[in-house]
Enzyme design. Structure first.
Site, PDB file in Angstrom:
ATOM      1  N   GLY A 232       0.813  -1.213   0.000  1.00 47.87           N
ATOM      2  CA  GLY A 232       0.000   0.000   0.000  1.00 47.87           C
ATOM      3  C   GLY A 232       0.838   1.250   0.000  1.00 47.87           C
ATOM      4  O   GLY A 232       0.330   2.351   0.233  1.00 47.87           O
ATOM      5  N   GLU A 273       4.625  -6.726   1.745  1.00 50.42           N
ATOM      6  CA  GLU A 273       4.739  -7.247   0.385  1.00 50.42           C
ATOM      7  C   GLU A 273       4.823  -6.109  -0.627  1.00 50.42           C
ATOM      8  O   GLU A 273       3.919  -5.914  -1.451  1.00 50.42           O
ATOM      9  CB  GLU A 273       3.534  -8.136   0.061  1.00 50.42           C
ATOM     10  CG  GLU A 273       3.389  -9.346   0.962  1.00 50.42           C
ATOM     11  CD  GLU A 273       2.071 -10.077   0.742  1.00 50.42           C
ATOM     12  OE1 GLU A 273       1.227  -9.578  -0.039  1.00 50.42           O
ATOM     13  OE2 GLU A 273       1.888 -11.139   1.353  1.00 50.42           O
ATOM     14  N   PRO A 274       5.892  -5.334  -0.611  1.00 52.69           N
ATOM     15  CA  PRO A 274       5.996  -4.224  -1.564  1.00 52.69           C
ATOM     16  C   PRO A 274       6.271  -4.708  -2.974  1.00 52.69           C
ATOM     17  O   PRO A 274       7.062  -5.637  -3.194  1.00 52.69           O
ATOM     18  CB  PRO A 274       7.197  -3.425  -1.014  1.00 52.69           C
ATOM     19  CG  PRO A 274       8.044  -4.470  -0.353  1.00 52.69           C
ATOM     20  CD  PRO A 274       7.070  -5.454   0.254  1.00 52.69           C
ATOM     21  N   GLY A 275       5.612  -4.087  -3.926  1.00 53.81           N
ATOM     22  CA  GLY A 275       5.913  -4.318  -5.338  1.00 53.81           C
ATOM     23  C   GLY A 275       6.285  -3.004  -5.979  1.00 53.81           C
ATOM     24  O   GLY A 275       7.438  -2.739  -6.321  1.00 53.81           O
ATOM     25  N   ARG A 312      -1.131   2.002 -17.662  1.00 55.75           N
ATOM     26  CA  ARG A 312      -1.543   2.692 -16.441  1.00 55.75           C
ATOM     27  C   ARG A 312      -2.209   4.060 -16.690  1.00 55.75           C
ATOM     28  O   ARG A 312      -3.203   4.390 -16.024  1.00 55.75           O
ATOM     29  CB  ARG A 312      -0.365   2.852 -15.493  1.00 55.75           C
ATOM     30  CG  ARG A 312       0.191   1.524 -14.979  1.00 55.75           C
ATOM     31  CD  ARG A 312       1.256   1.710 -13.912  1.00 55.75           C
ATOM     32  NE  ARG A 312       0.652   2.158 -12.666  1.00 55.75           N
ATOM     33  CZ  ARG A 312       0.715   3.393 -12.210  1.00 55.75           C
ATOM     34  NH1 ARG A 312       1.352   4.341 -12.887  1.00 55.75           N
ATOM     35  NH2 ARG A 312       0.139   3.717 -11.064  1.00 55.75           N
ATOM     36  N   TYR A 316      -5.761   3.761 -15.089  1.00 60.40           N
ATOM     37  CA  TYR A 316      -5.853   4.351 -13.762  1.00 60.40           C
ATOM     38  C   TYR A 316      -5.755   5.873 -13.762  1.00 60.40           C
ATOM     39  O   TYR A 316      -5.656   6.473 -12.688  1.00 60.40           O
ATOM     40  CB  TYR A 316      -4.719   3.814 -12.873  1.00 60.40           C
ATOM     41  CG  TYR A 316      -4.697   2.333 -12.693  1.00 60.40           C
ATOM     42  CD1 TYR A 316      -5.783   1.654 -12.148  1.00 60.40           C
ATOM     43  CD2 TYR A 316      -3.577   1.583 -13.048  1.00 60.40           C
ATOM     44  CE1 TYR A 316      -5.760   0.295 -11.975  1.00 60.40           C
ATOM     45  CE2 TYR A 316      -3.539   0.212 -12.870  1.00 60.40           C
ATOM     46  CZ  TYR A 316      -4.636  -0.436 -12.335  1.00 60.40           C
ATOM     47  OH  TYR A 316      -4.601  -1.790 -12.157  1.00 60.40           O
ATOM     48  N   CYS A 342      -4.579   1.688 -32.374  1.00 59.71           N
ATOM     49  CA  CYS A 342      -5.857   2.094 -32.946  1.00 59.71           C
ATOM     50  C   CYS A 342      -6.914   2.078 -31.841  1.00 59.71           C
ATOM     51  O   CYS A 342      -7.814   1.237 -31.803  1.00 59.71           O
ATOM     52  CB  CYS A 342      -6.252   1.168 -34.091  1.00 59.71           C
ATOM     53  SG  CYS A 342      -7.704   1.745 -34.989  1.00 59.71           S
ATOM     54  N   GLU A 343      -6.756   2.988 -30.920  1.00 67.20           N
ATOM     55  CA  GLU A 343      -7.578   3.133 -29.723  1.00 67.20           C
ATOM     56  C   GLU A 343      -7.066   4.419 -29.087  1.00 67.20           C
ATOM     57  O   GLU A 343      -5.928   4.828 -29.310  1.00 67.20           O
ATOM     58  CB  GLU A 343      -7.323   1.960 -28.774  1.00 67.20           C
ATOM     59  CG  GLU A 343      -8.321   1.792 -27.665  1.00 67.20           C
ATOM     60  CD  GLU A 343      -9.518   0.955 -28.073  1.00 67.20           C
ATOM     61  OE1 GLU A 343     -10.612   1.257 -27.590  1.00 67.20           O
ATOM     62  OE2 GLU A 343      -9.350   0.034 -28.888  1.00 67.20           O
ATOM     63  N   TYR A 370       4.048  -2.554 -13.048  1.00 66.65           N
ATOM     64  CA  TYR A 370       2.837  -2.727 -13.845  1.00 66.65           C
ATOM     65  C   TYR A 370       2.982  -2.072 -15.227  1.00 66.65           C
ATOM     66  O   TYR A 370       2.025  -1.546 -15.770  1.00 66.65           O
ATOM     67  CB  TYR A 370       1.611  -2.188 -13.100  1.00 66.65           C
ATOM     68  CG  TYR A 370       1.517  -2.773 -11.719  1.00 66.65           C
ATOM     69  CD1 TYR A 370       1.162  -4.107 -11.537  1.00 66.65           C
ATOM     70  CD2 TYR A 370       1.828  -2.017 -10.589  1.00 66.65           C
ATOM     71  CE1 TYR A 370       1.111  -4.662 -10.278  1.00 66.65           C
ATOM     72  CE2 TYR A 370       1.774  -2.570  -9.321  1.00 66.65           C
ATOM     73  CZ  TYR A 370       1.412  -3.894  -9.175  1.00 66.65           C
ATOM     74  OH  TYR A 370       1.374  -4.452  -7.926  1.00 66.65           O
TER      75      TYR A 370
END
Length: 422
Positions: A232, A273-275, A312, A316, A342-343, A370
């Site tokens: 977090g 548990e850091p990522g 991302r 997000y 194409c988006e 990510y």
């Protein structure tokens, strides 16, 4: 590619030289930055002997699963947390022992969970049906951890909050009695309690809310070995942005944990548990400028990448700083930076950047977490290569995909040609 004004380096290595050597688009990771973040987290919990805790850091592999990154984490003394059996296999390939791997499924197939248990990894169960199935199938054979949903809504973007009452993750704390009943019925050994409520926490106060839930629940289970607070941690993405105060976090959570261990009767491991915290700032997505396109309302910079490489911003509304590596001293202008998909794949809208020209190289910062791990082949585009800069030298840690990679596994049906009459 325009190579003048070399000023942006990664561990002293010219980023443009890396782009020249390995091609674009390209993910580049700074190993020193990862090691620095591990040290910062450890130091936040390293009080005097009478104030220290037994800290265990488990790298959240989903953030970036390249085997060389996993090997670096193991070399730095970390364990690893995985969410799929394939991530567990990658961790083993990187040298992690099964006992160093925490497996946290989220509605995964029972066959996959069985495979993980047979591998010997630590299962973190996240639903009552899963507890029931474990009990019916294995009884007391496998010690487990319990992933609890505390019904606490904290963090940033709602999409990354995982501990609120409407989240799919974890066993709601409201089912405390049902959890205990199933555990007692089958004699399932419970060795850990786990909560992960999402991302973007400013300080230790949110973890203290979580602690209240876990410490109270812990009294139901006398044989615990660890309490796991998940992650977090907020990462700073731009100037003036806040980041989690790790010193505040370490002081507050350590004090609460020591007090709990005294009540519990013995010392347990305190796990995180850091990522994102460990790998986000290490990562740079380098992309070349294909077109600078003037429109009546704005100027578009179109690069040789898109949401297929860094999703991302679109998923997000995430902010990523962008640097013009080729022309860092150019006069600033307003640009909307977009991809070649194409988006709608906008990286930044009306962003002030040093003058951008066709052929320039841009770096999208904080792209370690990510980024590649969520990349795809949308529009039949190839995923980029990955490079790690370690001890001042760039190493290729994943080859760029080829067209043959897109065809791998396809079985092509041959149809008889039909004559089309006009």
């Amino acid at each position: 590619m325009q190579l003048e004004n070399h000023q942006y380096t990664i561990q002293g290595v010219d980023a443009l030289a890396i782009a020249e050597e390995f091609g674009l688009p390209l993910y580049v990771y700074d190993a020193d930055k990862i090691i620095e973040k591990i040290g910062l987290l450890r130091s936040a919990f390293s009080g005097t002997p009478d104030r220290s805790v037994n800290l265990k850091i488990k790298y959240a592999a989903k953030a970036l699963t390249n085997v060389s990154i996993l090997k670096l984490m193991r070399q730095q003394g970390l364990d690893v947390e995985v969410v799929s059996v394939n991530e567990a296999r990658l961790a083993q390939l990187a040298g992690f022992e099964p006992s160093q791997i925490m497996y946290t499924p989220s509605g995964n197939a029972w066959s996959e969970i069985q495979e993980a248990l047979e591998m010997g990894v630590q299962l973190n169960a996240d639903s009552l049906p899963l507890l029931e199935q474990i009990g019916q199938t294995y009884g007391s054979q496998y010690p487990i951890a319990l992933r609890i949903n505390p019904s606490i809504a904290e963090g940033g973007n709602f999409k990354i909050q995982t501990g609120h009452g409407d989240s799919k993750f974890g066993i709601p704390i409201d089912y405390r009695d049902q959890i205990k009943s199933i555990i007692s019925q089958y004699g399932i050994p419970v060795v850990g309690l786990h909560i992960h409520t999402g991302s973007d926490f400013k300080d230790g106060n949110t973890f203290l809310k979580i602690a209240d839930v876990l410490f109270d629940l812990a009294m139901d289970y006398p044989d615990l070995k660890f309490i796991d607070f998940g992650s977090g941690f907020k990462v700073r993405y731009r100037e003036g942005d806040y980041a989690t105060d790790l010193v505040d976090l370490g002081a507050k959570v350590s004090a609460a944990f020591r007090s709990f261990c005294e009540r519990y009767g013995r010392e347990l491991e305190l796990c995180f548990e850091p990522g994102k915290l460990l790998v986000s700032e290490s990562g740079h997505l380098l992309a070349g400028v294909n077109v600078v396109k003037e429109n009546p309302t704005r100027t578009f910079v179109q690069v040789d990448s898109g949401l297929n490489h860094l999703i991302r911003p679109m998923m997000y509304d995430a902010y990523h700083d962008i640097k013009n590596l080729s022309n860092p001293n150019g006069a600033e202008k307003s640009y909307t930076v977009v991809g070649y998909i194409c988006e709608t794949d906008t990286f930044a809208t009306d962003r002030q950047l040093p003058e951008v020209r066709t052929g320039d190289v841009l770096s999208f910062e904080n792209a370690g977490a990510y980024g590649f791990s969520m990349a795809s082949n949308y529009n039949a585009r190839l995923r980029p290569a990955e490079v790690m800069v370690y001890e001042g030298k760039p190493y290729l840690i994943r080859q760029r995909e080829t067209f043959e990679d897109l065809l791998r596994g396809q079985e092509i049906i041959e149809f008889e040609e039909e004559l089309v009459k006009n």
